[in-house]
Design a protein around this motif. Sequence first.
Motif, PDB file in Angstrom:
ATOM      1  N   PHE A  63      35.799  48.370  45.656  1.00 18.17           N
ATOM      2  CA  PHE A  63      36.024  48.962  46.967  1.00 18.17           C
ATOM      3  C   PHE A  63      35.288  50.275  47.179  1.00 18.17           C
ATOM      4  O   PHE A  63      35.055  50.685  48.300  1.00 18.17           O
ATOM      5  CB  PHE A  63      37.532  49.193  47.143  1.00 18.17           C
ATOM      6  N   LEU A  64      34.911  50.941  46.077  1.00 20.49           N
ATOM      7  CA  LEU A  64      34.282  52.257  46.149  1.00 20.49           C
ATOM      8  C   LEU A  64      33.150  52.365  45.142  1.00 20.49           C
ATOM      9  O   LEU A  64      32.985  51.488  44.287  1.00 20.49           O
ATOM     10  CB  LEU A  64      35.312  53.362  45.886  1.00 20.49           C
ATOM     11  N   GLY A  65      32.379  53.444  45.235  1.00 22.02           N
ATOM     12  CA  GLY A  65      31.319  53.713  44.281  1.00 22.02           C
ATOM     13  C   GLY A  65      31.293  55.197  43.957  1.00 22.02           C
ATOM     14  O   GLY A  65      32.222  55.934  44.302  1.00 22.02           O
ATOM     15  N   SER A  66      30.237  55.644  43.310  1.00 23.10           N
ATOM     16  CA  SER A  66      30.070  57.070  43.021  1.00 23.10           C
ATOM     17  C   SER A  66      28.578  57.375  42.966  1.00 23.10           C
ATOM     18  O   SER A  66      27.760  56.603  43.469  1.00 23.10           O
ATOM     19  CB  SER A  66      30.749  57.448  41.704  1.00 23.10           C
ATOM     20  N   ASP A  67      28.237  58.481  42.321  1.00 25.29           N
ATOM     21  CA  ASP A  67      26.831  58.807  42.145  1.00 25.29           C
ATOM     22  C   ASP A  67      26.223  58.051  40.972  1.00 25.29           C
ATOM     23  O   ASP A  67      25.023  58.161  40.725  1.00 25.29           O
ATOM     24  CB  ASP A  67      26.653  60.317  41.939  1.00 25.29           C
ATOM     25  N   CYS A 116      36.962  53.190  37.681  1.00 25.33           N
ATOM     26  CA  CYS A 116      35.776  52.341  37.642  1.00 25.33           C
ATOM     27  C   CYS A 116      36.139  50.914  37.223  1.00 25.33           C
ATOM     28  O   CYS A 116      37.284  50.606  36.899  1.00 25.33           O
ATOM     29  CB  CYS A 116      34.730  52.924  36.710  1.00 25.33           C
ATOM     30  N   MET A 117      35.140  50.060  37.186  1.00 21.34           N
ATOM     31  CA  MET A 117      35.349  48.631  37.008  1.00 21.34           C
ATOM     32  C   MET A 117      36.028  48.254  35.692  1.00 21.34           C
ATOM     33  O   MET A 117      36.592  47.176  35.591  1.00 21.34           O
ATOM     34  CB  MET A 117      34.021  47.880  37.137  1.00 21.34           C
ATOM     35  N   ASN A 118      36.007  49.124  34.683  1.00 25.47           N
ATOM     36  CA  ASN A 118      36.711  48.781  33.438  1.00 25.47           C
ATOM     37  C   ASN A 118      38.016  49.559  33.321  1.00 25.47           C
ATOM     38  O   ASN A 118      38.368  50.085  32.274  1.00 25.47           O
ATOM     39  CB  ASN A 118      35.813  49.008  32.215  1.00 25.47           C
ATOM     40  N   ASN A 119      38.737  49.619  34.450  1.00 25.47           N
ATOM     41  CA  ASN A 119      40.067  50.226  34.505  1.00 25.47           C
ATOM     42  C   ASN A 119      40.036  51.716  34.203  1.00 25.47           C
ATOM     43  O   ASN A 119      40.986  52.277  33.668  1.00 25.47           O
ATOM     44  CB  ASN A 119      41.036  49.501  33.552  1.00 25.47           C
ATOM     45  N   GLY A 120      38.941  52.375  34.530  1.00 23.70           N
ATOM     46  CA  GLY A 120      38.879  53.817  34.385  1.00 23.70           C
ATOM     47  C   GLY A 120      38.483  54.317  33.013  1.00 23.70           C
ATOM     48  O   GLY A 120      38.415  55.520  32.778  1.00 23.70           O
ATOM     49  N   GLY A 121      38.203  53.412  32.096  1.00 19.99           N
ATOM     50  CA  GLY A 121      37.837  53.844  30.753  1.00 19.99           C
ATOM     51  C   GLY A 121      36.520  54.601  30.710  1.00 19.99           C
ATOM     52  O   GLY A 121      36.305  55.432  29.833  1.00 19.99           O
ATOM     53  N   THR A 122      35.649  54.317  31.654  1.00 21.59           N
ATOM     54  CA  THR A 122      34.346  54.978  31.700  1.00 21.59           C
ATOM     55  C   THR A 122      34.282  56.065  32.763  1.00 21.59           C
ATOM     56  O   THR A 122      33.625  57.086  32.565  1.00 21.59           O
ATOM     57  CB  THR A 122      33.235  53.943  31.970  1.00 21.59           C
ATOM     58  N   SER A 123      34.973  55.883  33.871  1.00 23.77           N
ATOM     59  CA  SER A 123      34.859  56.857  34.956  1.00 23.77           C
ATOM     60  C   SER A 123      36.089  56.815  35.856  1.00 23.77           C
ATOM     61  O   SER A 123      36.684  55.756  36.074  1.00 23.77           O
ATOM     62  CB  SER A 123      33.599  56.578  35.776  1.00 23.77           C
ATOM     63  N   GLN A 124      36.447  57.997  36.363  1.00 22.16           N
ATOM     64  CA  GLN A 124      37.554  58.148  37.308  1.00 22.16           C
ATOM     65  C   GLN A 124      37.125  59.116  38.407  1.00 22.16           C
ATOM     66  O   GLN A 124      36.271  59.977  38.186  1.00 22.16           O
ATOM     67  CB  GLN A 124      38.799  58.705  36.595  1.00 22.16           C
ATOM     68  N   LEU A 125      37.746  58.987  39.570  1.00 21.19           N
ATOM     69  CA  LEU A 125      37.447  59.857  40.703  1.00 21.19           C
ATOM     70  C   LEU A 125      38.706  60.580  41.166  1.00 21.19           C
ATOM     71  O   LEU A 125      39.796  59.996  41.182  1.00 21.19           O
ATOM     72  CB  LEU A 125      36.872  59.051  41.864  1.00 21.19           C
ATOM     73  N   PHE A 126      38.526  61.848  41.557  1.00 18.15           N
ATOM     74  CA  PHE A 126      39.641  62.693  41.976  1.00 18.15           C
ATOM     75  C   PHE A 126      39.270  63.481  43.230  1.00 18.15           C
ATOM     76  O   PHE A 126      38.115  63.865  43.414  1.00 18.15           O
ATOM     77  CB  PHE A 126      39.987  63.719  40.886  1.00 18.15           C
ATOM     78  N   GLU A 181      24.915  51.846  41.293  1.00 19.81           N
ATOM     79  CA  GLU A 181      25.304  50.434  41.203  1.00 19.81           C
ATOM     80  C   GLU A 181      26.543  50.208  40.328  1.00 19.81           C
ATOM     81  O   GLU A 181      26.693  49.150  39.725  1.00 19.81           O
ATOM     82  CB  GLU A 181      24.133  49.580  40.692  1.00 19.81           C
ATOM     83  N   TYR A 182      27.439  51.186  40.291  1.00 24.09           N
ATOM     84  CA  TYR A 182      28.631  51.062  39.453  1.00 24.09           C
ATOM     85  C   TYR A 182      29.867  51.052  40.349  1.00 24.09           C
ATOM     86  O   TYR A 182      30.144  52.034  41.043  1.00 24.09           O
ATOM     87  CB  TYR A 182      28.686  52.227  38.464  1.00 24.09           C
ATOM     88  N   PRO A 183      30.642  49.958  40.368  1.00 25.26           N
ATOM     89  CA  PRO A 183      31.759  49.836  41.305  1.00 25.26           C
ATOM     90  C   PRO A 183      33.070  50.427  40.785  1.00 25.26           C
ATOM     91  O   PRO A 183      33.300  50.536  39.580  1.00 25.26           O
ATOM     92  CB  PRO A 183      31.882  48.322  41.480  1.00 25.26           C
ATOM     93  N   TYR A 184      33.920  50.760  41.742  1.00 20.38           N
ATOM     94  CA  TYR A 184      35.242  51.332  41.466  1.00 20.38           C
ATOM     95  C   TYR A 184      36.294  50.610  42.301  1.00 20.38           C
ATOM     96  O   TYR A 184      35.993  50.048  43.350  1.00 20.38           O
ATOM     97  CB  TYR A 184      35.273  52.820  41.827  1.00 20.38           C
ATOM     98  N   TYR A 185      37.538  50.694  41.828  1.00 23.30           N
ATOM     99  CA  TYR A 185      38.687  50.189  42.576  1.00 23.30           C
ATOM    100  C   TYR A 185      39.400  51.348  43.273  1.00 23.30           C
ATOM    101  O   TYR A 185      39.358  52.486  42.804  1.00 23.30           O
ATOM    102  CB  TYR A 185      39.695  49.527  41.633  1.00 23.30           C
TER     103      TYR A 185
END
Length: 200
Positions: free
Chosen positions: A77-81, A138-148, A84-88
């Motif tokens: 549903f979302l992305g970041s900088d 992020c796509m692996n349940n936040g193990g690699t990246s999170q947004l705040f 091509e890496y997706p987020y929920y």
Amino acid sequence: MEIVKKYLSGLEKAYFDNGAKETWEHFEKIKHGATREDIEEIKSLYPEVPNSFISLLEFVDGTYWREYKGEEIILYFLGSDVEEYPYYLLSSREIVENQNLAIKCYSDYIERKYEKVHIDEKITDQPYSLKWLHFSDCMNNGGTSQLFIDFSPSEKGTKGQIVRFLHDPDEFSVIADSFEEYLKKLIDNEYDFINEDILE
């Protein structure tokens, strides 16, 4: 909120253009927004939460193993900088449950205890004053990246700025000065986190 309408319209088009029309239409058919009670709880925890973010939650109350009409869905549903890496989008319940996540997990980082970890100078160095709304994994349940959404920036930062945590190598970067600017960047990047390879 015009920026939210524009974002959602473009996201739908990105799904359609990448061969996932049925996925999006099914999602639209079964999803629902956060309840008024849940939104009020978020507003009580984060009084300065932007209306644009609330508008997203009113559209859909989370997209990661979220149950709608008896069916669990996962939808990027979302992305970041990070190209091509997706987020929920997290649900309202997850946002409330994770209200202390940054203090619990990242206090040492915020205090700059690790020299090799990049921490944006717009981020405070006072861990116990942290007020971060965790809204996306992020796509692996936040193990690699999170947004705040950061409501406690340093003097060089802006209240409401978007912080992206990236793991291995660990870093914390401010990727937008507001939630609206964050959505605009995703639009300008043409939803690069939605592509046929990722959706397969």
